[in-house]
Design a protein around this motif. Structure first.
Motif, PDB file in Angstrom:
ATOM      1  N   LEU A 106       0.832  -1.198   0.000  1.00 47.64           N
ATOM      2  CA  LEU A 106       0.000   0.000   0.000  1.00 47.64           C
ATOM      3  C   LEU A 106       0.868   1.250   0.000  1.00 47.64           C
ATOM      4  CD1 LEU A 106      -2.800   1.384   0.314  1.00 47.64           C
ATOM      5  CD2 LEU A 106      -2.417   1.240   2.780  1.00 47.64           C
ATOM      6  N   GLY A 107       1.947   1.233   0.769  1.00 45.33           N
ATOM      7  CA  GLY A 107       2.853   2.369   0.819  1.00 45.33           C
ATOM      8  C   GLY A 107       3.487   2.659  -0.530  1.00 45.33           C
ATOM      9  N   GLY A 137       2.813  13.556   4.166  1.00 42.61           N
ATOM     10  CA  GLY A 137       1.514  13.186   4.741  1.00 42.61           C
ATOM     11  C   GLY A 137       1.257  11.692   4.604  1.00 42.61           C
ATOM     12  N   THR A 138       1.569  11.139   3.434  1.00 47.11           N
ATOM     13  CA  THR A 138       1.427   9.701   3.218  1.00 47.11           C
ATOM     14  C   THR A 138       2.358   8.928   4.143  1.00 47.11           C
ATOM     15  OG1 THR A 138       0.858  10.093   0.912  1.00 47.11           O
ATOM     16  CG2 THR A 138       1.546   7.878   1.482  1.00 47.11           C
ATOM     17  N   TRP A 139       3.561   9.430   4.283  1.00 47.91           N
ATOM     18  CA  TRP A 139       4.549   8.798   5.167  1.00 47.91           C
ATOM     19  C   TRP A 139       4.037   8.771   6.610  1.00 47.91           C
ATOM     20  CZ3 TRP A 139       9.517  11.380   7.179  1.00 47.91           C
ATOM     21  CH2 TRP A 139      10.390  10.425   7.692  1.00 47.91           C
ATOM     22  N   LEU A 178       0.839   4.183  -2.815  1.00 44.70           N
ATOM     23  CA  LEU A 178       0.511   5.562  -2.467  1.00 44.70           C
ATOM     24  C   LEU A 178       1.653   6.526  -2.780  1.00 44.70           C
ATOM     25  CD1 LEU A 178      -1.389   5.139   0.907  1.00 44.70           C
ATOM     26  CD2 LEU A 178      -2.332   5.767  -1.314  1.00 44.70           C
ATOM     27  N   ILE A 179       2.893   6.080  -2.613  1.00 48.71           N
ATOM     28  CA  ILE A 179       4.029   6.960  -2.891  1.00 48.71           C
ATOM     29  C   ILE A 179       4.168   7.224  -4.396  1.00 48.71           C
ATOM     30  CG2 ILE A 179       6.559   7.115  -2.796  1.00 48.71           C
ATOM     31  CD1 ILE A 179       5.187   7.674  -0.118  1.00 48.71           C
ATOM     32  N   TYR A 225       2.171  15.937   0.094  1.00 53.16           N
ATOM     33  CA  TYR A 225       1.558  14.624  -0.124  1.00 53.16           C
ATOM     34  C   TYR A 225       2.494  13.508   0.344  1.00 53.16           C
ATOM     35  CZ  TYR A 225      -0.225  10.477  -2.412  1.00 53.16           C
ATOM     36  OH  TYR A 225      -0.680   9.217  -2.649  1.00 53.16           O
ATOM     37  N   PHE A 226       3.775  13.598  -0.014  1.00 52.38           N
ATOM     38  CA  PHE A 226       4.742  12.561   0.341  1.00 52.38           C
ATOM     39  C   PHE A 226       4.860  12.404   1.851  1.00 52.38           C
ATOM     40  CE2 PHE A 226       9.107  11.344   1.424  1.00 52.38           C
ATOM     41  CZ  PHE A 226       9.151  10.093   0.840  1.00 52.38           C
ATOM     42  N   LEU A 286       1.763   6.940  -6.678  1.00 55.65           N
ATOM     43  CA  LEU A 286       0.497   7.344  -7.288  1.00 55.65           C
ATOM     44  C   LEU A 286       0.550   8.735  -7.927  1.00 55.65           C
ATOM     45  CD1 LEU A 286      -2.372   6.278  -7.719  1.00 55.65           C
ATOM     46  CD2 LEU A 286      -3.014   7.407  -5.597  1.00 55.65           C
ATOM     47  N   VAL A 340       0.887   8.913   7.632  1.00 53.25           N
ATOM     48  CA  VAL A 340      -0.256   8.000   7.716  1.00 53.25           C
ATOM     49  C   VAL A 340       0.218   6.547   7.760  1.00 53.25           C
ATOM     50  CG1 VAL A 340      -2.251   7.127   6.422  1.00 53.25           C
ATOM     51  CG2 VAL A 340      -1.916   9.586   6.695  1.00 53.25           C
ATOM     52  N   LEU A 341       1.210   6.207   6.959  1.00 60.66           N
ATOM     53  CA  LEU A 341       1.744   4.841   6.979  1.00 60.66           C
ATOM     54  C   LEU A 341       2.388   4.509   8.324  1.00 60.66           C
ATOM     55  CD1 LEU A 341       3.257   4.626   3.396  1.00 60.66           C
ATOM     56  CD2 LEU A 341       1.290   3.360   4.275  1.00 60.66           C
TER      57      LEU A 341
END
Length: 97
Positions: free
Chosen positions: A30-31, A60-62, A34-35, A57-58, A37, A64-65
């Protein structure tokens, strides 16, 4: 003569533990999705890169993971501790060498 099939029953605790373990195994996939995407929707005709929004985004995704990994670890910790105790290993306490 055919044997009567017994229904397959899994205990609720072990079922949830297995699903949490499956989620922990899928988290890196998933990571990666998302990275990478944003690379799929980046328009080719844009003259400038939007670095600020990409970094937000990067990271924030990090974040969340990391939160998801922490939640999964917290959910799996009691089950893993119970397995260690069942195997007979004694957890190390503070102050022991």
């Amino acid at each position: 003569m055919a044997r009567k099939a017994t229904p397959l029953f899994l205990a609720r605790r072990s079922y949830r533990r297995h699903r949490l373990m499956d989620a922990a195994r899928l988290l890196p996939i998933l990571g990666v999705v998302l990275i990478f995407l944003p690379g799929l929707w980046h328009p080719a005709d844009a003259g400038r890169a939007e670095t600020a929004s990409a970094l937000i985004y990067f990271f924030g995704t990090w974040a969340v993971l990391i939160g998801l990994a922490g939640a999964l670890a917290r959910g799996l910790a009691p089950a893993l501790d119970a397995e260690d105790e069942a195997e007979g290993s004694v957890p190390a306490t503070r102050g022991e060498a």
